[in-house]
Write a protein that holds these residues in place. Structure first.
Motif, PDB file in Angstrom:
ATOM      1  N   ILE A 266       0.839  -1.210   0.000  1.00  0.00           N
ATOM      2  CA  ILE A 266       0.000   0.000   0.000  1.00  0.00           C
ATOM      3  C   ILE A 266       0.870   1.254   0.000  1.00  0.00           C
ATOM      4  O   ILE A 266       0.613   2.209  -0.756  1.00  0.00           O
ATOM      5  CB  ILE A 266      -0.954  -0.010   1.217  1.00  0.00           C
ATOM      6  CG1 ILE A 266      -2.000  -1.121   1.049  1.00  0.00           C
ATOM      7  CG2 ILE A 266      -1.635   1.345   1.386  1.00  0.00           C
ATOM      8  CD1 ILE A 266      -2.894  -1.304   2.251  1.00  0.00           C
ATOM      9  N   LEU A 267       1.932   1.262   0.806  1.00  0.00           N
ATOM     10  CA  LEU A 267       2.816   2.431   0.869  1.00  0.00           C
ATOM     11  C   LEU A 267       3.555   2.641  -0.454  1.00  0.00           C
ATOM     12  O   LEU A 267       3.704   3.788  -0.920  1.00  0.00           O
ATOM     13  CB  LEU A 267       3.818   2.261   2.016  1.00  0.00           C
ATOM     14  CG  LEU A 267       3.248   2.345   3.441  1.00  0.00           C
ATOM     15  CD1 LEU A 267       4.335   2.062   4.465  1.00  0.00           C
ATOM     16  CD2 LEU A 267       2.633   3.723   3.694  1.00  0.00           C
ATOM     17  N   CYS A 268       4.019   1.542  -1.050  1.00  0.00           N
ATOM     18  CA  CYS A 268       4.730   1.661  -2.323  1.00  0.00           C
ATOM     19  C   CYS A 268       3.813   2.225  -3.409  1.00  0.00           C
ATOM     20  O   CYS A 268       4.213   3.109  -4.188  1.00  0.00           O
ATOM     21  CB  CYS A 268       5.273   0.296  -2.757  1.00  0.00           C
ATOM     22  SG  CYS A 268       6.692  -0.270  -1.805  1.00  0.00           S
ATOM     23  N   ASN A 269       2.580   1.730  -3.466  1.00  0.00           N
ATOM     24  CA  ASN A 269       1.654   2.220  -4.481  1.00  0.00           C
ATOM     25  C   ASN A 269       1.210   3.650  -4.212  1.00  0.00           C
ATOM     26  O   ASN A 269       1.004   4.428  -5.151  1.00  0.00           O
ATOM     27  CB  ASN A 269       0.434   1.285  -4.552  1.00  0.00           C
ATOM     28  CG  ASN A 269       0.722   0.027  -5.357  1.00  0.00           C
ATOM     29  OD1 ASN A 269       0.703   0.036  -6.584  1.00  0.00           O
ATOM     30  ND2 ASN A 269       1.024  -1.063  -4.651  1.00  0.00           N
ATOM     31  N   ASN A 277      -2.429   5.613 -12.409  1.00  0.00           N
ATOM     32  CA  ASN A 277      -3.703   6.287 -12.169  1.00  0.00           C
ATOM     33  C   ASN A 277      -4.441   5.605 -11.021  1.00  0.00           C
ATOM     34  O   ASN A 277      -4.022   4.567 -10.514  1.00  0.00           O
ATOM     35  CB  ASN A 277      -4.558   6.321 -13.442  1.00  0.00           C
ATOM     36  CG  ASN A 277      -4.886   4.933 -13.963  1.00  0.00           C
ATOM     37  OD1 ASN A 277      -5.190   4.031 -13.207  1.00  0.00           O
ATOM     38  ND2 ASN A 277      -4.786   4.769 -15.296  1.00  0.00           N
ATOM     39  N   ILE A 278      -5.579   6.169 -10.657  1.00  0.00           N
ATOM     40  CA  ILE A 278      -6.305   5.699  -9.495  1.00  0.00           C
ATOM     41  C   ILE A 278      -6.785   4.259  -9.657  1.00  0.00           C
ATOM     42  O   ILE A 278      -6.831   3.485  -8.705  1.00  0.00           O
ATOM     43  CB  ILE A 278      -7.494   6.649  -9.188  1.00  0.00           C
ATOM     44  CG1 ILE A 278      -8.102   6.309  -7.821  1.00  0.00           C
ATOM     45  CG2 ILE A 278      -8.534   6.573 -10.303  1.00  0.00           C
ATOM     46  CD1 ILE A 278      -7.213   6.603  -6.670  1.00  0.00           C
ATOM     47  N   TRP A 279      -7.153   3.870 -10.897  1.00  0.00           N
ATOM     48  CA  TRP A 279      -7.627   2.513 -11.149  1.00  0.00           C
ATOM     49  C   TRP A 279      -6.502   1.489 -11.032  1.00  0.00           C
ATOM     50  O   TRP A 279      -6.707   0.380 -10.533  1.00  0.00           O
ATOM     51  CB  TRP A 279      -8.283   2.431 -12.532  1.00  0.00           C
ATOM     52  CG  TRP A 279      -9.490   3.304 -12.653  1.00  0.00           C
ATOM     53  CD1 TRP A 279      -9.619   4.452 -13.374  1.00  0.00           C
ATOM     54  CD2 TRP A 279     -10.741   3.102 -11.987  1.00  0.00           C
ATOM     55  NE1 TRP A 279     -10.856   4.996 -13.214  1.00  0.00           N
ATOM     56  CE2 TRP A 279     -11.578   4.175 -12.362  1.00  0.00           C
ATOM     57  CE3 TRP A 279     -11.246   2.139 -11.123  1.00  0.00           C
ATOM     58  CZ2 TRP A 279     -12.881   4.307 -11.904  1.00  0.00           C
ATOM     59  CZ3 TRP A 279     -12.535   2.266 -10.666  1.00  0.00           C
ATOM     60  CH2 TRP A 279     -13.349   3.325 -11.048  1.00  0.00           C
ATOM     61  N   HIS A 284      -3.880  -2.880  -7.770  1.00  0.00           N
ATOM     62  CA  HIS A 284      -2.744  -3.457  -7.041  1.00  0.00           C
ATOM     63  C   HIS A 284      -3.063  -3.628  -5.554  1.00  0.00           C
ATOM     64  O   HIS A 284      -2.729  -4.668  -4.951  1.00  0.00           O
ATOM     65  CB  HIS A 284      -1.510  -2.572  -7.222  1.00  0.00           C
ATOM     66  CG  HIS A 284      -0.837  -2.741  -8.552  1.00  0.00           C
ATOM     67  ND1 HIS A 284       0.182  -3.647  -8.761  1.00  0.00           N
ATOM     68  CD2 HIS A 284      -1.041  -2.119  -9.739  1.00  0.00           C
ATOM     69  CE1 HIS A 284       0.586  -3.584 -10.026  1.00  0.00           C
ATOM     70  NE2 HIS A 284      -0.145  -2.648 -10.640  1.00  0.00           N
ATOM     71  N   MET A 285      -3.696  -2.640  -4.958  1.00  0.00           N
ATOM     72  CA  MET A 285      -4.016  -2.729  -3.525  1.00  0.00           C
ATOM     73  C   MET A 285      -5.096  -3.785  -3.258  1.00  0.00           C
ATOM     74  O   MET A 285      -5.041  -4.496  -2.253  1.00  0.00           O
ATOM     75  CB  MET A 285      -4.472  -1.367  -3.012  1.00  0.00           C
ATOM     76  CG  MET A 285      -3.381  -0.308  -3.002  1.00  0.00           C
ATOM     77  SD  MET A 285      -3.966   1.270  -2.361  1.00  0.00           S
ATOM     78  CE  MET A 285      -2.542   2.324  -2.643  1.00  0.00           C
ATOM     79  N   SER A 286      -6.045  -3.914  -4.172  1.00  0.00           N
ATOM     80  CA  SER A 286      -7.108  -4.912  -4.000  1.00  0.00           C
ATOM     81  C   SER A 286      -6.547  -6.325  -4.083  1.00  0.00           C
ATOM     82  O   SER A 286      -6.939  -7.219  -3.316  1.00  0.00           O
ATOM     83  CB  SER A 286      -8.190  -4.728  -5.068  1.00  0.00           C
ATOM     84  OG  SER A 286      -8.804  -3.466  -4.945  1.00  0.00           O
TER      85      SER A 286
END
Length: 309
Positions: A266-269, A277-279, A284-286
């Motif tokens: 999460i921190l890396c992203n 972009n947001i998507w 990646h986080m999902s």
């Protein structure tokens, strides 16, 4: 019914079988007790000279002397004094036939099998078992009285097969083996969502690696201005790989490791916001959240379900 069902002679220092009687009974508990004799024989060096392991219908008694242990499986109805008389007689018979040097030099299992096999009509164990089963005790009552008095002053230690297993494990350095080698433990089968999670994680890892390697070229050209972006991509790549490993194999502190990897991803992203972009960030986080959830819910197989024997 025979009271003494099986006799076993082993070397104390390493549990090497030296001789044994032959039985033709298909008694389930007898077969279990014979297997337990092998477990006990591996622990003899750390056990007292005399001991008893009690069972439902059959007991195990053993007597160790001069580096050799004499063991027997007998019916619970047989008095302990009679059982130890049998073991004392067995000890005298064995020492009369084989000296300490022959025992010490033995290198293969059952080197003195002729001492106890049923096919030999002069077998010492066979004759001794037949005598005790027919007469119900030793030839001389004075022998029984001496053993009874000896047992009153120094009773044999009553042990359990669990004690034998733990002692044997400690002697061989395997007591903590299960905890120390978590990857040898089997997890539940991989589920369909688990396969999907692995595929998505591999995809995320590949995307992070490609972007990271691609950025390295521009970083060198721009005086290392984008170095931290490269670090973030490569760190995210490593975290994805570790998540796959954590899902597939059991390890200690699984929860701590899972949440640490999730936090790093999460921190890396979040740091890469602008390059993605947001998507893309949400994807990646999902995937990381899904992998963490499935990893924490994948349990070890129950011991009874994992028995192949």
């Amino acid at each position: 019914m025979s009271l003494i069902l099986f006799a076993f002679v082993v070397r104390v220092r390493d549990g090497l079988p030296l001789s044994a009687s032959t039985d033709f009974l298909h008694n389930k508990e007898l077969q279990e007790r014979k297997q337990q004799l092998k477990v006990i024989s591996k622990s003899l060096s750390s056990l007292p000279e005399r001991g008893t392991v009690k069972g439902h219908e059959l007991n195990i008694h053993f007597l160790s002397s001069e580096g050799v242990s004499y063991m027997t499986v007998c019916a619970c109805g047989l008095p302990a004094a009679t059982a130890f008389c049998f073991l004392e007689d067995l000890r005298w018979e064995f020492t009369a036939c084989f000296d300490n040097s022959a025992v010490a030099l033995a290198s293969r299992p059952y080197p003195f099998l002729e001492f106890g096999r049923m096919t030999d009509k002069n077998s010492a164990i066979q004759k001794l078992q037949q005598h005790y089963n027919q007469k119900g005790g030793p030839s001389l009552e004075v022998t029984l009285a001496e053993v009874q008095e000896d047992l009153r002053t120094s009773p044999p230690q009553v042990l359990t097969i669990e004690d034998m297993t733990l002692t044997n494990g400690a002697a061989n350095g395997h007591v903590e083996q299960t905890a120390a080698s978590g990857q040898s433990q089997r997890l539940e089968p991989v589920s369909a969502p688990g396969i999907l999670s692995l595929v998505l994680n591999i995809m995320c890892a590949a995307l992070n690696l490609i972007r990271g390697v691609h950025l390295i070229t521009y970083t060198f050209q721009d005086d290392y201005d984008g170095l931290w972006n490269v670090v973030a991509f490569l760190l995210a790549f490593l975290c994805c790989v570790c998540q796959c490993h954590l899902y597939l194999f059991h390890t200690c502190q699984k929860k701590l490791k899972s949440f640490t990897l999730l936090t790093l991803i999460i921190l890396c992203n979040a740091f890469l916001f602008g390059l993605r972009n947001i998507w893309q960030l949400a994807f990646h986080m999902s995937v990381a959240c899904l992998s963490t959830l499935l990893t924490l819910h994948r349990k070890l197989l129950d011991r009874n379900m994992d028995c192949g024997v």
